[in-house]
Scaffold this active site. Sequence first.
Site, short mmCIF file in Angstrom:
data_model
loop_
_atom_site.label_atom_id
_atom_site.label_comp_id
_atom_site.label_asym_id
_atom_site.label_seq_id
_atom_site.Cartn_x
_atom_site.Cartn_y
_atom_site.Cartn_z
N CYS A 34 -6.46 8.39 2.48
CA CYS A 34 -6.27 8.39 3.94
C CYS A 34 -6.77 9.71 4.54
CB CYS A 34 -4.81 8.20 4.30
SG CYS A 34 -4.54 8.25 6.07
N ASN A 54 0.87 -1.18 0.00
CA ASN A 54 0.00 0.00 0.00
C ASN A 54 0.91 1.23 0.00
OD1 ASN A 54 -1.41 2.23 1.74
ND2 ASN A 54 -3.08 0.97 0.97
#
Lengths: 305, 261
Positions: free
Chosen positions: A129, A98
């Site tokens: 995020c 990721n």
Amino acid sequence: MNMHVSIAGLELKNPVMTASGTFGFGLEFAPYGDLEALGGFVAKGISLKPREGNPMPRIAETPCGMLNAIGIQNPGVEAFVTQALPALKSKDVAVVANLYACDAAEFGELAGVLAGEEGVAALEVNVSCPNVKEGGVAFGQDPAQIARVTEAVRKKAGGKHVMVKLSPNVTDITVCARAAVDGGADSLSLINTLSGMAVDVRTGKPRIANVIAGLSGPAIKPVALRCVHQVVRAVDVPVIGIGGIASAEDALEFILVGAHAVQVGTANFLRPDFAFGLAGEMEKLLSEVGAESLEAFRGSLQLPL
Amino acid sequence: MSLRNCRDVKVLQVSPVGRSETPDEFFELILEYPDWDGWKPGQFVMVRPVSWELDMLWARPFSISSAGDGRLTLFIQKVGRGTGRLARIAPGDMVTLWGPLGNSFAVEKDTPTLLLAGGIGIAPFRGYVERHPSPKNVQLFLAHRLPLACYPYDYLCGHVQGQCILEEKPEDLDGIIDAMGGLIKEYAQKKGLVLACGPTPFMRTVQRFAREFGARAQVSLENRMACGVGACLGCVTRDGEGHHVQVCTKGPVFWADKVEL
């Protein structure tokens, strides 16, 4: 029943993956089960340089969910490649890295570092995020940025599978999905956490130092399911469903709606061996509901006329 | 590495401690012991009742107070929703249990060892004194706010020498701090070991005196945790170099000069 899934060249022996940020680098969970029981796992978010993440407190429990604002604490890509990857390479499980970066060029650079690493099966691009001030969800809310970042990763990925993780904190997630596909995404994973907060009336303070945090857990499953439902109908690339999966039934709901695979996140905290048995449970339930195959079951949701 | 560290086990007993004076404030939760290969004092477990279903997601971390002979004993103070519901669990109910987790307190057979407990911080010291190879070298100090009957103090004094001070009013705090300072200085002078567990201000006091007198001291930290295995990064503290480290896997026991409190 054959549980193998093929996601635009990413081959998984079963549709169960673990979600980034909830499974460390995989080895943390090794005492609780066999990593090879998973189709794949997504390592915690990595950046070019090490990051210390956000101040404490970083987590809070909420009804049927939790808030987190970790802030991509990680040891940097070099440590990932030299320390974590060697131990993972020998495992028969798809390792997905990721990626987190502050701009498209940095995302490209990061992808370039991992492009030659044979132990990495795919790159998941974190444009969603909510817990970092720079980049993060700001990319995920701007379709042009999503396309730019995806394109930058695509160019440097050396042919590796590129998966883009989308944020639910947008007006229309299908617009973001199309932007990622336009940028060259092989697949899409959704959803990342929902933006939320919690406060304490006794102290008069937020429960998380960062104030705003990401909500995950069973509380967000209906939102995640809706997003997957919308996106599978809007784009032609495979979708991986994430959000509040805490049982085989939850996981199959995402497959029914059209997801190729699922990622399990917060449920890994309910018990550390949860994900290892999930594929077997799904297989059993598929038989119980009379499905001919996983493929036949996928996307077989019957909508009102 | 064992693959059997996470199991559903039966609740054997839930016993209020000091009930007449402080109803349900403290209780012992006794669980089936999953016959782990071994555990060390200072380690902890994660406990999550199966009956919580999806209502409350996190397991709760508790120091191992004692374990063996088929029983795992946890000494718990009711402080929030989770421990409140745990206090009402019944014998025969099932809980998901994983552990033993984290590192442990130093055990040095011939070294004079001082145990500093702040209230519920006494919990891991029960196992410590039970397993210490030379209890005559161990001394316990307990600073407490609730009646002594709430704590397993008398039991521990059956193994080691004990001293306690009640904090009834704010001015008592000075006496506690003076006593802690005196003891830490004494153990520094005799090159002993100081082990502490208690609330953060208590630990800061231990750290301050350990630095001042050059004592070898360890502190056991308690932070909110989601996983207990090092993955969620929700329990971090800063180490001596300012880096965030997981309390669950790098601790919970830290040398006092290697952690920021």
